[in-house]
Design a protein around this motif. Structure first.
Motif: not given
Length: 269
Positions: A80-91
């Protein structure tokens, strides 16, 4: 109308092919068979033998349930947290990191168990149900992370942006807005994690030494040849029924969300 007849016949035949072994196993587990614990009439003698095997079936059911629920909890939280990070943030390196997570799928499952056994032994989690759950969670991450990333990407960014404008914090927007939107994906991930952990055989076989801590699939396998190597088919069939029932019931309850989870992102854009 005419086109529907072959389709109905074909799907009906498939249903019979898949259901017949399950029905046959259930009937055979209570029917009288020579060389089993149920020789006279129909009854639950095989289930009684299964219940009284070594530490008892409730111990093994408890072990399987603990491993399965812990695997589901860890998988859901991480994905849940990893999918949110990959979908919503750019790094920097986001896509490369995502590919590294997916690369776990290319490594044969069994080849990693011995190195993982050494690592778990070094941290004191060898011969531990928690260690088994951690290993199973690791192997669930590629599919789970991929599933949750496409689930988040199928949700318009305008939803969480509107929540932020209305005064929500990032965490509040994630919890109140995005969590309900990606619930089908979470249910799909959780169902896959539960089925994998519940039915896994090789990880407990390698990582667990204490017979009182083994899971139900391993207990059923040990029960098959307990008397001079002779297979007790009646008790084995009873064990298969006990193993299958939670999976069938859970899938029937969650199948609607399961299908919606797989459809997440299918019509994106």
């Amino acid at each position: 109308m005419l086109w529907g007849i072959p389709s109905t016949v074909f799907t009906g035949a498939l249903a019979i092919i898949f259901l017949y072994p399950l029905v046959w196993t259930g009937v055979a587990s209570v029917s009288p068979q020579a060389g089993t614990s149920q020789t006279d009439g129909w009854g639950f003698g095989n289930y009684v033998t299964l219940a009284n095997f070594q530490s008892g079936i409730w111990v093994y059911l408890g072990n399987s349930l603990f491993v399965s629920l812990l695997t589901v909890a860890l998988t859901l939280l991480t994905s849940f947290l990893g999918g949110y990070a990959f979908a919503r943030f750019s790094f920097p390196g986001k896509n490369m990191l995502f590919l590294l997570v997916l690369a776990i799928l290319m490594v044969p499952y069994a080849t990693l168990l011995i190195p993982l056994y050494v690592i778990l032994n070094a941290v004191g989690l060898q011969n531990s149900l928690v260690g088994v759950a951690l290993v199973l969670t690791m192997f669930q991450l590629p599919f789970s992370m991929f599933m949750m990333r496409i689930s988040f990407e199928s949700v318009p960014r305008e939803l969480d942006e509107a929540a932020l404008v209305d005064g929500c914090t990032s965490f509040a927007a994630l919890w109140r807005v995005l969590l309900p939107a990606v619930k089908p994906g979470l249910i799909t991930v959780g169902l896959f994690a539960f089925l994998t952990a519940w039915n896994d055989f090789i990880a407990p076989l390698i990582l667990i030494n204490d017979t009182s801590r083994i899971t139900l699939p391993l207990a059923v396998a040990n029960l098959r040849g307990q008397t001079m190597g002779v297979i007790d088919y009646g008790v084995t069939e009873a064990g298969v029924v006990v193993l299958a029932l939670p999976c069938i019931v859970l899938f029937l309850i969650l199948q609607r969300h399961y299908v919606r989870g797989f459809m997440s992102g299918a019509f994106k854009g």
